[in-house]
Design an enzyme around this catalytic site. Structure first.
Site, PDB file in Angstrom:
ATOM      1  N   ASP A 150       0.809  -1.219   0.000  1.00 10.20           N
ATOM      2  CA  ASP A 150       0.000   0.000   0.000  1.00 10.20           C
ATOM      3  C   ASP A 150       0.845   1.273   0.000  1.00 10.20           C
ATOM      4  OD1 ASP A 150      -2.613  -1.082  -0.102  1.00 10.20           O
ATOM      5  OD2 ASP A 150      -2.448  -1.692   2.004  1.00 10.20           O
ATOM      6  N   ASP A 159      -6.002  -4.869  -5.618  1.00  6.37           N
ATOM      7  CA  ASP A 159      -5.850  -3.471  -5.187  1.00  6.37           C
ATOM      8  C   ASP A 159      -4.492  -2.889  -5.594  1.00  6.37           C
ATOM      9  OD1 ASP A 159      -7.204  -5.363  -3.571  1.00  6.37           O
ATOM     10  OD2 ASP A 159      -7.436  -3.981  -1.918  1.00  6.37           O
TER      11      ASP A 159
HETATM   12  N1  GLY Z   1      -6.969  -1.824  -0.424  1.00  3.14           N
HETATM   13  C1  GLY Z   1      -7.734  -2.344   0.632  1.00  3.14           C
HETATM   14  C2  GLY Z   1      -9.179  -2.155   0.455  1.00  3.14           C
HETATM   15  O1  GLY Z   1      -9.641  -1.754  -0.587  1.00  3.14           O
HETATM   16  O2  GLY Z   1      -9.881  -2.410   1.421  1.00  3.14           O
END
Ligand code: GLY
Length: 383
Positions: free
Chosen positions: A103, A165
């Protein structure tokens, strides 16, 4: 068209007027959600659920991202200072190190990289490049994927896990490639995007959330349900990350295969938008309980607008009309522009299995604002 212009202009006024006081009120916080209508603070250890959910929490770039959107929309320099509060607070994550995962893009694109792009701040550039190196370091050449999360401490081995993601994080690598003219970053990003295209997108255009590879050999092992309803289901926020993420990989590489992938997922998403325009947590969840996720609607709208920006005049309406439907529905039914809540967007859900559903989440506000500002033609391009 005229009708569109009016609701867009009226809604922009409402957003700007709300965020102008919210930004002052929360300027010394990094919010994730609200408690009784008031922004929480990820820097306050009493609200952090675990150490990773505090300063290292993956959403900690989005309040700054909202401030950069406001700066571009209003030219008011106060938003630079408020955005820089989050950016500077995240420096400690580099020292902590263990909390950083894939992330890094979500954390440092809307903070340091946005700052550098908009103001030329050299300290921000250094932060962005540092974060890009940490992200690139998670690449596994056996399997050609970026490892998603670190182990959760509950016995699950996540070394071979990649998640959809991550497509939204690799623009950090495309940016580093352009800054340094060092193709290592581009190669890592495109290899990961190729893996996502091959293993995540299903025949019907829906996508898996989690795919597991053998981290030693790279062999495909299988998929996991993740934050959606279950294995083989269709977590709506994951579908939205895929639309936007593949479209961004096209923007940064001009490889049409990524645009085709974005369109396939977009067509699947559009075909599943309910008449109401409100998006469930999972397109394959049971009819009851009716759990919604407004963040999926906002992110999908931004992704659809990105796709629309890359297609010809005969196709553009398909994506634009759907994006406007999603944003207009949110504006009319799921926004609180009043003074009783520090967030705008309602009915956001992080995960189907979570105990709590339908509350305020900061990235819901961020992507809703980005979508509306995009429609208005004056927005900060974070990605
Ligand atoms: N990237 C984590 C979510 O979308 O919850």
């Amino acid at each position: 068209m005229e009708n569109d212009k009016k609701w867009i202009a009226d809604t922009i006024d409402k957003i700007v007027s709300k965020i102008s006081w919210v930004s002052e009120k929360s300027k010394n916080k990094i919010p994730y959600t609200t408690v009784e209508g008031v922004h929480d603070n990820r820097l306050d250890s009493t609200v952090a659920w675990t150490p990773d959910n505090g300063r290292n929490w993956w959403t900690n770039g989005f309040f700054a991202g909202m401030m950069w959107q406001m700066y571009v929309a209003t030219d008011d320099k106060k938003y630079i200072d408020i955005a820089r509060f989050s950016e500077e607070q995240l420096d400690q994550c580099f020292d902590d190190f263990y909390g950083i995962n894939h992330d890094a893009g979500f954390m440092w694109l809307p903070t340091a990289v946005a700052d550098y792009r908009l103001t030329g701040n050299e300290a921000s550039k250094r932060r962005g490049l540092h974060a890009a190196n940490l992200l690139a370091g998670r690449f596994n050449p056996a399997g050609d994927f970026i490892r998603a999360w670190n182990d959760f401490g509950d016995g699950r081995d996540t070394k071979g896990w990649a998640i959809i993601d991550c497509l939204m994080n690799i623009p950090l690598l495309y940016w580093a490639d352009k800054e340094l003219k060092d193709c290592r970053y581009y190669n890592v990003a495109t290899k990961h995007a190729d893996t996502a295209k091959k293993y995540f997108v299903r025949n019907d255009g829906s996508v898996n959330h989690i795919v597991e590879f053998n981290p030693q050999t790279g062999e495909y092992i299988g998929s996991h349900g993740g934050q959606g309803y279950g294995h083989g289901s269709s977590w709506t926020r994951g579908q939205a990350w895929a639309i936007y993420g593949f479209a961004l990989s096209f923007r940064h590489t001009s490889n049409k295969e990524y645009l085709d992938a974005a369109k396939r997922v977009a067509h699947y998403f559009i075909a599943n938008i309910p008449e109401s325009g409100l998006i469930p947590v999972d397109f394959r969840q049971p009819e009851t309980p009716e759990i919604e996720d407004s963040t999926a609607a906002a992110i999908a709208a931004c992704g659809l607008l990105e796709v629309a920006s890359h297609v010809g005049e005969y196709e553009v309406a398909v994506y634009e009309v759907a994006a406007k439907k999603l944003l207009r529905t949110l504006s009319e039914k799921r926004c609180n522009f009043g003074p009783d809540n520090d967030c705008i967007l309602e009915n956001c859900t992080a995960s189907y299995d979570e105990k709590q559903h339908e509350y305020n989440i900061i990235y819901g506000d961020y992507f809703y604002m980005e979508g509306m500002f995009r429609l208005n033609g004056k927005w900060a391009d974070i990605w």
